[in-house]
Design a protein around this motif. Structure first.
Motif, PDB file in Angstrom:
ATOM      1  N   LEU A  12       0.806  -1.221   0.000  1.00 25.49           N
ATOM      2  CA  LEU A  12       0.000   0.000   0.000  1.00 25.49           C
ATOM      3  C   LEU A  12       0.844   1.278   0.000  1.00 25.49           C
ATOM      4  N   LEU A  13       2.105   1.151   0.369  1.00 28.37           N
ATOM      5  CA  LEU A  13       2.943   2.340   0.495  1.00 28.37           C
ATOM      6  C   LEU A  13       3.406   2.841  -0.870  1.00 28.37           C
ATOM      7  N   PRO A  14       3.499   4.173  -1.042  1.00 26.65           N
ATOM      8  CA  PRO A  14       4.096   4.656  -2.288  1.00 26.65           C
ATOM      9  C   PRO A  14       5.570   4.281  -2.343  1.00 26.65           C
ATOM     10  N   MET A  15       6.124   4.234  -3.540  1.00 26.75           N
ATOM     11  CA  MET A  15       7.483   3.720  -3.731  1.00 26.75           C
ATOM     12  C   MET A  15       8.546   4.505  -2.959  1.00 26.75           C
ATOM     13  N   ASN A  16       8.369   5.838  -2.865  1.00 30.98           N
ATOM     14  CA  ASN A  16       9.449   6.595  -2.217  1.00 30.98           C
ATOM     15  C   ASN A  16       9.530   6.301  -0.721  1.00 30.98           C
ATOM     16  N   VAL A  17       8.386   5.898  -0.110  1.00 31.81           N
ATOM     17  CA  VAL A  17       8.432   5.515   1.305  1.00 31.81           C
ATOM     18  C   VAL A  17       9.217   4.214   1.438  1.00 31.81           C
ATOM     19  N   LEU A  18       8.936   3.302   0.501  1.00 30.37           N
ATOM     20  CA  LEU A  18       9.702   2.048   0.500  1.00 30.37           C
ATOM     21  C   LEU A  18      11.185   2.323   0.332  1.00 30.37           C
ATOM     22  N   ASN A  22      14.247   1.226   2.638  1.00 25.55           N
ATOM     23  CA  ASN A  22      15.407   0.474   2.165  1.00 25.55           C
ATOM     24  C   ASN A  22      16.688   1.076   2.700  1.00 25.55           C
ATOM     25  N   LEU A  23      16.714   2.393   2.804  1.00 27.72           N
ATOM     26  CA  LEU A  23      17.926   3.011   3.330  1.00 27.72           C
ATOM     27  C   LEU A  23      18.012   2.801   4.841  1.00 27.72           C
ATOM     28  N   ARG A  24      16.873   2.781   5.509  1.00 23.01           N
ATOM     29  CA  ARG A  24      16.877   2.522   6.967  1.00 23.01           C
ATOM     30  C   ARG A  24      17.433   1.118   7.228  1.00 23.01           C
ATOM     31  N   TYR A  25      17.101   0.180   6.375  1.00 21.64           N
ATOM     32  CA  TYR A  25      17.600  -1.193   6.563  1.00 21.64           C
ATOM     33  C   TYR A  25      18.768  -1.457   5.607  1.00 21.64           C
ATOM     34  N   GLY A  26      18.488  -1.436   4.316  1.00 18.88           N
ATOM     35  CA  GLY A  26      19.578  -1.463   3.313  1.00 18.88           C
ATOM     36  C   GLY A  26      20.440  -2.713   3.354  1.00 18.88           C
ATOM     37  N   ILE A  27      19.826  -3.869   3.573  1.00 20.82           N
ATOM     38  CA  ILE A  27      20.618  -5.098   3.710  1.00 20.82           C
ATOM     39  C   ILE A  27      20.795  -5.754   2.339  1.00 20.82           C
ATOM     40  N   PHE A 514      16.774  -2.791  -4.824  1.00 19.30           N
ATOM     41  CA  PHE A 514      18.226  -2.983  -4.796  1.00 19.30           C
ATOM     42  C   PHE A 514      18.966  -1.677  -5.118  1.00 19.30           C
ATOM     43  N   ARG A 515      18.503  -0.963  -6.145  1.00 23.68           N
ATOM     44  CA  ARG A 515      19.274   0.235  -6.512  1.00 23.68           C
ATOM     45  C   ARG A 515      19.152   1.336  -5.455  1.00 23.68           C
ATOM     46  N   HIS A 516      18.030   1.341  -4.739  1.00 24.72           N
ATOM     47  CA  HIS A 516      17.958   2.276  -3.604  1.00 24.72           C
ATOM     48  C   HIS A 516      18.971   1.893  -2.530  1.00 24.72           C
TER      49      HIS A 516
END
Ligand code: ACM
Ligand code: ZN
Length: 620
Positions: A12-18, A22-27, A514-516
Motif C-alpha cells: 500500500l505504500l508509495p514507492m518513495n516511502v519504501l 530500504n535506506l533505513r535497513y539497506g541489507i 536494490f538500486r535504492h
C-alpha cells in the motif's frame, strides 16, 4: 502473520516511502523475511556481548565483532557467558537447534539484540546483517567521530536460496597480491558470498608454490612480457608473481574465519603452457624451448595423458590437500585443443588401448582419472568448466556452466550438479560502461541491471531438477586487468548485485529496491576503500548493435529517482531539454547528449555524448 501484515502494508505504500525504508535497513543480499519495527537499539560503551563461551566458533565471531567495533568507536565491549545475561543493553548470540546450515534469526529491539543460529556460519551472517544495519562508518578502519551506533529494530529470518554463492578471480593472466585477495574475501563475506574460486594456473603463469616441483614457480610464474590488449604486440615488461604455501595458509585461515571456502583451480588438460615451460616432459613433445605465454588466447601445447603427467598432478594435489580443506576442487577442463594429441604417438596408442573413439574421449579419460584420485585420496568433489560434460559425463563431477544454460540443463536432467556462471550474465571482465568509449574490456556489455536480473534456473527446467543447481558465480578473467585497482573496478558493484542473485529466490529480488539500497552500499564500499565503477550514476544507452539504422535506443539510469534529459541537436542537455520517456529512433551519425537530473536540479554522473555509427557496431 506479522510477515503477511508487513507485505500488505508494503504493497500500500508509495514507492518513495519504501525507498526510504530500504535506506533505513539497506541489507544486501535481501533477507528472506524482514519485519520492520519502530525504534532502534543503540550500541554504547556499556553494551555487552553474550555468547556461549564454550562454543569456540561463536566466540570467535563475537570477538571479531568486538574488535571491529573498537576500531571505529573506541569502545571495548565486554564479552560474557550467556548464563550471565544482564536485563538490557546486550547482544546475545544464541546457539539454537533446528535452524538450517547458514540460516539465522535476528531480533532487534530497543533494549537488546538476539541472534539465533544452529551453525556458526548462520551466526556470522547475522553479524554481517548487523554491520549493514549500523551506520556505514562501522566498515571503517579508524575511529569515526559523532556517530550514533544505532541499529533499527526489526525481526529477520534469513537463509540462502543457493548453497554455492561464488566469485572467481583469475590470477594466472595477472598476478594479484595477497592483500588484495584478503580484501576480496572480506567484501565477499560481508555479502554472504561463500565460495572463492581461485584460478591459479594458466598458460601465462603458474601462481602457487609446489615444493616437489620448484620450477613451476621459478620458471612458470614469470613471463617476459604481456600482450597489449588485443594487438598481438608485447609491452616489453616482465610480469610475474606467485603465492608461497605460507601465504596460502594465511589466506585460507582468513577465509575460514569469514565462512568463505577457497576452491583452488589447477587447469588440466589445457591452459598448460606455464607448467610445460617449467617441466617439458609434461607435454606431448618434450621440447626445451617452451616459454610461458606472452600472448592471450587458447594455446595448443597441452598436457599429455601419460604416467608422468598423472604422477605430477597427484603430487600437486597431494600438496594442495594440506592447504585447501575445500570439499570442491576445480580442474579446469576447458579449451583444450586436440592438435598435439592427434600428432602424438603415445596419445594415439592410448586411444587404441583404451578403446576410445577419439581425442574427445581421451579428455574424458583424463578428467575421470583425476576425479577418481581427488575423490579417493582427498575426499574431494571435482568441479570443471562445462566442456567436462561434452561427449559424455564424467560421473561425480559438478559442471560449471559458462557457455549458456544448455549444458547445465543437460547435467541436471542426468542428475548431475551444476553451478552457473554463463558469460553473458556473469563474466565480470565484460564492459559495464559504453563499449565505444570505456577502456578495453572483453567482448560484451554487461550492465548492473542485467547482472541483477539474472536467475540461474531456466523456466523450462522441471521443478524436480532444480536441486541440481547449486548456485551461481561471478567470474573475473584478467587478460586486460593488470592490477587490483582495475580488478575492483570491474568487480564492483556488479559482484554486489550477484550476492543478491545467489542468496535470494526469484520472487525475493527487486531491482528497484536494490538500486535504492546501493546508495548506502556505496558508502560502505567507500569505507572499505573499494575502487568501484561509477557507471551506476550515468545514463546507459541500451540498443541492439545488430539492428540496422534507424534503430531504437532506450536510455536508462541505475541511480534511483533520477530523470534523464537529452538532446539530438548538439546542445548540452538541461532540465529544459527533452525529458526521456520512451525509446529514441536514431539514424547513422546521430549524436545523443544526455545526463541524469535529480528533482533539485543537480546532475548525477557524467555528461555523456554518443555518436551512433555503423563502424562501432561492427567492432563490438
Ligand atoms: C572459460 O571462459 N574458458 C572458462
Ligand atoms: Zn601426448
Amino acid at each position: 502473520m506479522r510477515n503477511i501484515c508487513f507485505i500488505l502494508i508494503a504493497l500500500l505504500l508509495p514507492m518513495n516511502v519504501l525507498a526510504n525504508n530500504n535506506l533505513r535497513y539497506g541489507i544486501i543480499p535481501r533477507p528472506a523475511q524482514l519485519v520492520e519495527l519502530p525504534g532502534s537499539f543503540t550500541l554504547n560503551k556499556k553494551t555487552v556481548v553474550a555468547v556461549d563461551l564454550d562454543n569456540a566458533l561463536f566466540k570467535e565471531i563475537a570477538d571479531d565483532f568486538i574488535l571491529q567495533f573498537k576500531i571505529v568507536s573506541g569502545h571495548d565491549l565486554k564479552i560474557i557467558n550467556t548464563s550471565l545475561l544482564p536485563t538490557s543493553n546486550f547482544i546475545e548470540l544464541k546457539t539454537t537447534e533446528g535452524l538450517a546450515d547458514e540460516a539465522y534469526q535476528l531480533i532487534i529491539s530497543p533494549d537488546k539484540i538476539t541472534i539465533k543460529a544452529s551453525k556458526a556460519n548462520g551466526a556470522f551472517y547475522a553479524l554481517q546483517t548487523i554491520y549493514q544495519l549500523l551506520p556505514p562508518e562501522i566498515c571503517g578502519k579508524q575511529i569515526a567521530k559523532r556517530v550514533k551506533w544505532e541499529v533499527p529494530c526489526c525481526e529477520i529470518q534469513d537463509a540462502p536460496h543457493f548453497s554455492y554463492r561464488g566469485l572467481m578471480l583469475d590470477v594466472g593472466r595477472h598476478f594479484m597480491p595477497k592483500d588484495f585477495i584478503l580484501k576480496l574475501i572480506d567484501v565477499m563475506s560481508m555479502h554472504k558470498q561463500n565460495m572463492f574460486h581461485w584460478h591459479l594456473t594458466e598458460d601465462q603463469g603458474w601462481r602457487i608454490e609446489i615444493k616437489k616441483y620448484p620450477r613451476l614457480t621459478e620458471i612458470g610464474s614469470f613471463r617476459k612480457e604481456s600482450e597489449i590488449g588485443k594487438t598481438g604486440k608485447g609491452d616489453g615488461i616482465p610480469h610475474g608473481g606467485f603465492y608461497t604455501q605460507e601465504e596460502v595458509k594465511e589466506i585460507v585461515e582468513y577465509a575460514r574465519k569469514r565462512y568463505v571456502t577457497i576452491i583452488p583451480e589447477i587447469e588440466l588438460p589445457g591452459h598448460a603452457t606455464a607448467a610445460i615451460a617449467s617441466y617439458p616432459h609434461l607435454a606431448c613433445i618434450e621440447d626445451t624451448t617452451y616459454e610461458v605465454s606472452t600472448t592471450w588466447g587458447i594455446k595448443k601445447d597441452v598436457f599429455c595423458p601419460k604416467a608422468t603427467t598423472f604422477q605430477f598432478f597427484e603430487d600437486v594435489f597431494t600438496e594442495l590437500f594440506d592447504l585447501f580443506p575445500s570439499p570442491y576442487y576445480h580442474i579446469g577442463g576447458d579449451e583444450c585443443p586436440r592438435d598435439r594429441w592427434k600428432a602424438c604417438e603415445h596419445c594415439q596408442d592410448l586411444i587404441k588401448i583404451l578403446g576410445l573413439k577419439n581425442e574427445d574421449e581421451l579428455q574424458i579419460f583424463f578428467v575421470a582419472r583425476m576425479e577418481k584420485f581427488l575423490r579417493e585420496k582427498g575426499g574431494k568433489t571435482v568441479l570443471g568448466w562445462d566442456e567436462i560434460i561434452d561427449g559424455g559425463a564424467v560421473p561425480n563431477t559438478v559442471v560449471m556452466a559458462y557457455r549458456g544454460h544448455a549444458r547445465a540443463i543437460r547435467a541436471a536432467r542426468q542428475n548431475q550438479y551444476t553451478i552457473l556462471t554463463p558469460n553473458r550474465w556473469c563474466y565480470l571482465d565484460y564492459y559495464q560502461e559504453d563499449p565505444d568509449t570505456e577502456e578495453l574490456c572483453m567482448f560484451l556489455f554487461l550492465p548492473l541491471e542485467k547482472v541483477y536480473n539474472y536467475y540461474p534456473i531456466p523456466d523450462t527446467l522441471e521443478h524436480s531438477q532444480h536441486k541440481y543447481f547449486l548456485g551461481h558465480q561471478g567470474s573475473l578473467w584478467t587478460e586486460y586487468i593488470s592490477n587490483p585497482d582495475r580488478a575492483e573496478y570491474m568487480m564492483f558493484p556488479r559482484a554486489i548485485a550477484m550476492s543478491e542473485v545467489s542468496w535470494c529466490s526469484k520472487e525475493q529480488k527487486n531491482w528497484d529496491s536494490f538500486r535504492h539500497k546501493m546508495l548506502k552500499e556505496f558508502s560502505r564500499l567507500d569505507y572499505k576503500e573499494i575502487n568501484y565503477s561509477k557507471a551506476f550514476y550515468n545514463v546507459i544507452f541500451n540498443y541492439d548493435r545488430k539492428e540496422p539504422f534507424p534503430k531504437k535506443v532506450a536510455l536508462t539510469i541505475d541511480y534511483p529517482e533520477a530523470d534523464i534529459y537529452y538532446t539530438l541537436n548538439g546542445k548540452e542537455p538541461t532540465m529544459k531539454s527533452t525529458l526521456y520517456t520512451d525509446s529514441i529512433l536514431v539514424n547513422e551519425g546521430d549524436v545523443i547528449k544526455t545526463v541524469g537530473f535529480l528533482k533539485n536540479g543537480k546532475t548525477v554522473g557524467k555528461r555523456l555524448e554518443k555518436k551512433f555509427e555503423i563502424k562501432n557496431d561492427v567492432n563490438h
